[in-house]
Design an enzyme around this catalytic site. Structure first.
Site, short mmCIF file in Angstrom:
data_model
loop_
_atom_site.label_atom_id
_atom_site.label_comp_id
_atom_site.label_asym_id
_atom_site.label_seq_id
_atom_site.Cartn_x
_atom_site.Cartn_y
_atom_site.Cartn_z
N ASP A 33 -11.99 4.76 4.48
CA ASP A 33 -11.41 4.14 3.28
C ASP A 33 -12.10 2.81 2.97
O ASP A 33 -11.44 1.81 2.71
CB ASP A 33 -9.90 3.94 3.47
CG ASP A 33 -9.18 3.65 2.15
OD1 ASP A 33 -9.72 4.02 1.08
OD2 ASP A 33 -8.10 3.04 2.18
N GLY A 47 0.82 -1.19 0.00
CA GLY A 47 0.00 0.00 0.00
C GLY A 47 0.86 1.24 0.00
O GLY A 47 2.09 1.18 -0.02
N GLY A 48 0.20 2.39 0.02
CA GLY A 48 0.93 3.63 -0.01
C GLY A 48 1.71 3.91 1.26
O GLY A 48 2.67 4.67 1.25
#
Length: 271
Positions: free
Chosen positions: A130, A16-17
């Protein structure tokens, strides 16, 4: 091995980021766990470490069968980590990619169970922010769990981690109020879950454009097409339930995620 030689990494399962996810073996308790490691270039950043720590503190409060449990967190040298329950199964995203459109009963069942789990979090002052198919885990034995409370925040608490103009969440699923940087409560998660259900039932996202910024902006002044215009066999009442969750104004949505879950229940498949 990381951290403290206790967790033996076995397979990388996600990038992920902010962090990389691993399936790992907890040698102290002899069980499979998920380990999330903050990217090294972020580990030295105090703000990111604090955001990561908040994920653990917030998620650890959420003891619910529909939410991935958090077991441990800390820092060991260059590693900042989070240890959580490992769900043997697939993500909602993988299922949607494989099948395109889902059976209405299956989509309603997953949506109902996620909505109940989100309502549990909202009752405790926590907003996921999210909700998307990649964060909905479908266990091989029928479990449905909401994962990655990575950008969860206490309702109404404004910090430097949420700066003006910053949209936390994935553009295809964020609520209009997140795009506008307005006050966010559990109805933003309801909107995002509505986007997931819309895509699961119709095979396409409510909004599409050439860029993520344009996709996010569209929901400020456009309404998505009715589900039944894309898939005629969706029951009209179920169409109404999903489209209400996608109302631009939070006040026009279901009162809360529990109300959404109860509205989905008549169409949910028992198996």
């Amino acid at each position: 091995r990381v951290p403290s030689a206790r967790y033996l990494r076995e397979e990388r399962i996600a990038i992920g980021g902010m962090a990389t996810g691993w399936r790992a073996h907890d040698e102290k308790l002899a069980r499979t766990v998920g380990v999330k490691l903050l990217h090294k270039h972020l580990s030295s950043d105090r703000d990111f470490r604090e955001r990561f720590r908040r994920e653990a503190v917030a998620a650890a409060k959420l003891a619910h069968p529909g939410i991935v449990g958090v077991y441990d967190t800390g820092r060991d040298g260059e590693w900042v980590y989070l240890v959580m329950e490992f769900v043997h199964g697939v993500t909602m995203r993988e299922v949607m990619v494989q099948y395109g459109r889902l059976d209405a009963g299956l989509a309603a069942s997953v949506g109902m169970r996620v909505a109940f789990a989100l309502d549990f979090a909202h009752e405790r002052g926590l907003v996921h922010r999210d909700v998307k198919p990649a964060n909905i885990l479908l266990g091989h034995e029928g479990a449905v769990k909401m994962g990655d409370f990575g950008i969860v925040k206490i309702e109404h608490a404004r910090t430097e981690l949420t700066k003006t103009g910053m949209v936390l969440g994935t553009a295809a699923y964020v609520a209009p109020e997140q795009v506008e940087d307005s006050a966010v409560d559990g109805r933003a998660d309801q909107y995002s879950l509505g986007c997931v259900l819309y895509e699961a039932l119709s095979g396409q996202q409510p909004f599409s454009a050439a860029s993520t910024v344009a996709i996010a902006a569209q929901r400020l002044d456009h309404e998505p097409l009715a589900l039944r215009s894309l898939r005629a066999d969706v029951p009209r009442e179920l169409d109404d339930v999903v489209m209400r969750a996608l109302a631009r104004s939070p006040s026009d949505r279901h009162p809360n995620c529990r109300a959404l879950a109860e509205a989905l229940e008549p169409w949910a498949r028992e198996d």
